[in-house]
Motif scaffolding. Structure first.
Motif, mmCIF file in Angstrom:
data_model
loop_
_atom_site.group_PDB
_atom_site.id
_atom_site.type_symbol
_atom_site.label_atom_id
_atom_site.label_comp_id
_atom_site.label_asym_id
_atom_site.label_seq_id
_atom_site.Cartn_x
_atom_site.Cartn_y
_atom_site.Cartn_z
ATOM 1 N N THR A 2 1.140 -1.661 0.383
ATOM 2 C CA THR A 2 -0.170 0.328 0.332
ATOM 3 C C THR A 2 1.131 1.189 -0.090
ATOM 4 O OG1 THR A 2 -0.096 -0.579 2.445
ATOM 5 C CG2 THR A 2 -1.542 -1.150 1.043
ATOM 6 N N GLN A 3 2.471 1.225 -0.070
ATOM 7 C CA GLN A 3 2.807 2.134 0.462
ATOM 8 C C GLN A 3 3.954 2.727 -1.544
ATOM 9 O OE1 GLN A 3 3.973 -0.106 2.857
ATOM 10 N NE2 GLN A 3 1.977 0.974 3.453
ATOM 11 N N ILE A 4 3.892 1.956 -2.010
ATOM 12 C CA ILE A 4 3.596 2.406 -3.515
ATOM 13 C C ILE A 4 2.376 1.646 -4.506
ATOM 14 C CG2 ILE A 4 5.460 1.599 -5.044
ATOM 15 C CD1 ILE A 4 7.072 0.398 -2.756
ATOM 16 N N ARG A 5 2.849 3.139 -5.364
ATOM 17 C CA ARG A 5 1.408 2.663 -6.755
ATOM 18 C C ARG A 5 1.729 1.866 -7.514
ATOM 19 N NH1 ARG A 5 0.607 7.775 -9.155
ATOM 20 N NH2 ARG A 5 2.731 8.369 -8.799
ATOM 21 N N ALA A 239 9.931 4.044 1.447
ATOM 22 C CA ALA A 239 8.323 4.328 1.764
ATOM 23 C C ALA A 239 7.853 3.286 2.600
ATOM 24 C CB ALA A 239 7.386 4.993 0.301
ATOM 25 N N VAL A 240 8.511 1.857 2.758
ATOM 26 C CA VAL A 240 7.986 1.543 2.897
ATOM 27 C C VAL A 240 8.084 0.951 4.684
ATOM 28 C CG1 VAL A 240 8.074 -1.575 2.600
ATOM 29 C CG2 VAL A 240 7.624 -0.175 1.009
ATOM 30 N N GLN A 241 9.914 1.229 4.816
ATOM 31 C CA GLN A 241 10.315 0.848 5.662
ATOM 32 C C GLN A 241 9.725 2.224 6.866
ATOM 33 O OE1 GLN A 241 14.745 2.077 4.534
ATOM 34 N NE2 GLN A 241 15.099 -0.115 5.525
ATOM 35 N N ARG A 281 1.488 11.986 -1.262
ATOM 36 C CA ARG A 281 1.841 11.061 -2.954
ATOM 37 C C ARG A 281 2.132 9.862 -2.713
ATOM 38 N NH1 ARG A 281 2.100 13.112 -8.130
ATOM 39 N NH2 ARG A 281 3.647 11.717 -8.982
ATOM 40 N N LEU A 282 1.418 8.609 -2.919
ATOM 41 C CA LEU A 282 2.618 7.778 -2.655
ATOM 42 C C LEU A 282 3.845 7.176 -4.200
ATOM 43 C CD1 LEU A 282 -0.318 4.944 -2.214
ATOM 44 C CD2 LEU A 282 1.428 6.293 -0.272
ATOM 45 N N PRO A 283 4.743 7.033 -3.815
ATOM 46 C CA PRO A 283 6.064 6.681 -5.300
ATOM 47 C C PRO A 283 5.588 5.327 -6.042
ATOM 48 C CG PRO A 283 7.124 5.684 -2.896
ATOM 49 C CD PRO A 283 5.371 6.394 -2.383
ATOM 50 N N MET A 284 5.571 6.074 -7.136
ATOM 51 C CA MET A 284 5.444 5.042 -8.382
ATOM 52 C C MET A 284 6.093 4.173 -8.925
ATOM 53 S SD MET A 284 2.766 5.140 -10.759
ATOM 54 C CE MET A 284 2.553 4.710 -12.565
ATOM 55 N N THR A 349 12.892 -6.599 -6.103
ATOM 56 C CA THR A 349 11.356 -6.020 -6.667
ATOM 57 C C THR A 349 10.209 -4.783 -6.964
ATOM 58 O OG1 THR A 349 9.402 -7.208 -4.931
ATOM 59 C CG2 THR A 349 11.203 -8.621 -6.729
ATOM 60 N N VAL A 350 10.414 -3.732 -6.089
ATOM 61 C CA VAL A 350 9.690 -2.635 -5.917
ATOM 62 C C VAL A 350 10.690 -2.162 -6.298
ATOM 63 C CG1 VAL A 350 8.298 -3.503 -4.512
ATOM 64 C CG2 VAL A 350 9.530 -2.340 -3.425
ATOM 65 N N CYS A 351 12.362 -1.807 -6.098
ATOM 66 C CA CYS A 351 13.296 -0.883 -5.807
ATOM 67 C C CYS A 351 13.986 -0.814 -7.137
ATOM 68 C CB CYS A 351 13.769 -0.667 -4.632
ATOM 69 S SG CYS A 351 15.535 -0.062 -4.513
ATOM 70 N N GLY A 352 15.167 -1.743 -6.788
ATOM 71 C CA GLY A 352 16.091 -1.966 -8.652
ATOM 72 C C GLY A 352 17.393 -1.386 -8.023
ATOM 73 N N GLY A 353 17.112 -0.430 -7.124
ATOM 74 C CA GLY A 353 17.774 -0.021 -7.728
ATOM 75 C C GLY A 353 18.099 1.726 -9.255
#
Ligand code: SF4
Length: 393
Positions: A2-5, A239-241, A281-284, A349-353
């Motif tokens: 829920t913290q990421i769009r 954002a998740v942390q 606003r959640l990060p995409m 999977t949600v970051c990847g750098g």
């Protein structure tokens, strides 16, 4: 999560955004310029007819279409800019323009952009004062032209995104930039972490600790402005942390090991008396080749403007196929290709750098993100991550 769009369509089938570098010509000489912009236009730039064909290829991704962003250099250096905006709009594309802060950005020229169909513009603001901004942009007067354009665009009903390149010149100025965004209004404020490519190679970069401090500050700023980041994908990890730590009632400064830079920025921000937004606003979830595509002034199809690897050229057609099936684009969407800490990370999977920064510094687009200091497995609430589907590979 829920913290990421997330993009509500298959990210392997269609990008969320396609950015086209219409020209490298630009009257400015910014210290960080990715495009190493030149005063004159390159003779090999896409012609108007080829640009129409490029926009048609972008429209072939289907509905809903990707956002088509016309950038530069300075796209106002192309006399066919308004025609291109109109053409893209007639093809059904949401078109945005990313101009340079020059005297060309008058209310009249912005009105022409809007009338041609442009929905948004993005402007660069790298300092809250004339001195900081103009020094970084390499030209006296840019600060004033940018502010004038910002106000004019807002009055015309164009959405305005403000981009801030974060580097040594403005680290302590960031709260004042946030304050300006609050006062003048913007639909988003994006903190761009420098990628050492183009002229940016000559600038000193951030340390991983500074990046951690800055990105946590950007997260705090999200309480007041629609904050996002560019080439700082570990912002999604943060954002998740931060949300997990908030729910747990844990002190993020201690758990995340934030330093004096963060503490100073936070103190300055909270002292500004800004009004909180109703919702953050959640990060995409978007990364090079994963929802994002770049086309160079010569037509090269790249995963990012900061990652100078090409998988074909739009002059030969096949933009959709390149995005969907080329080894470069497919490979960058595959988290199992990531190396080093990114390859072992529960946030992979949600970051990847930043694949661009990995390439710029290590020469390998799959290498670990050099400006992230996270040690995989070190976040203390692994059960919360697992519940959100974030586990080590
Ligand atoms: S180690 Fe890599 S994947 Fe993990 S948070 Fe940092 S940049 Fe992202």
């Amino acid at each position: 999560m829920t913290q990421i769009r997330t993009y509500p369509h298959d990210v392997a089938g269609r990008p969320f955004i396609v950015i086209w570098e219409a020209t490298q010509a630009c009257p400015l000489a910014c210290r960080h310029c990715r495009a190493e912009a030149q005063p004159g236009r390159h003779p090999g730039e896409l012609t108007t007819r080829e640009a129409h064909d490029l926009l048609a290829q972008v429209a072939e991704f289907g509905t809903p279409p990707p956002v088509a962003v016309i950038t530069g250099g300075d796209p106002f250096q192309r006399p066919d800019l308004f025609d291109l905006v109109r053409h893209g709009t007639e093809l059904g594309l949401p078109v945005a323009v990313s101009p340079s802060g020059t005297p060309t950005l008058t209310a009249a020229s912005l009105a022409r952009l809007r009338d041609a169909g442009a929905r948004a513009i993005s402007l660069s603001l790298d300092g809250s004062t004339r001195g900081i901004h103009d020094r970084f942009r390499g030209t006296a007067g840019v600060y004033g032209w940018t502010l004038k354009a910002w106000r004019a665009a807002a009055e015309l009903g164009l959405k305005v995104q403000i981009n801030t390149t974060v580097a040594g010149h403005n680290l302590t100025d960031l709260p004042d930039i946030v304050s300006m965004v609050c006062q003048l209004g913007a639909f988003s404020w994006s903190a761009f972490l420098l990628v050492p490519t183009g002229r940016g190679k000559a600038l000193p970069g951030l340390t991983a600790q500074q990046a951690e401090d800055v990105l946590n500050f950007v997260y705090d700023a999200g309480e007041y402005v629609p904050a996002r980041t560019t080439e700082a994908h570990h912002f999604r990890r943060i954002a998740v942390q931060r949300e997990i730590l908030r729910r747990r009632g844990a002190d993020h400064v201690t758990v995340l090991g934030l330093g004096p830079l963060y503490l100073g920025l936070r103190q300055r921000l909270t002292g500004l008396g800004l009004t909180p937004r109703k919702a953050r606003r959640l990060p995409m979830d978007v990364n090079a080749a994963r929802g994002f595509m770049f086309v160079s002034h010569l037509g090269a199809a790249q995963p990012s403007g900061f990652l100078p690897l090409a998988a074909g050229n739009v002059r030969s057609g096949g933009l959709v196929t390149t995005y969907q099936t080329s080894p470069l684009f497919s490979g960058l969407r595959d988290p199992s290709r990531l190396k080093g800490r990114c390859g072992a990370c529960e946030f992979g999977t949600v970051c990847g750098g930043s694949r661009s920064r990995a390439y710029a510094i290590h020469g390998d687009p799959y290498a670990e993100e050099p400006w992230c200091g996270y040690q995989p497995g070190s976040f203390p609430y692994q059960e919360d991550l697992a519940a959100a589907g974030l586990t080590p590979p």
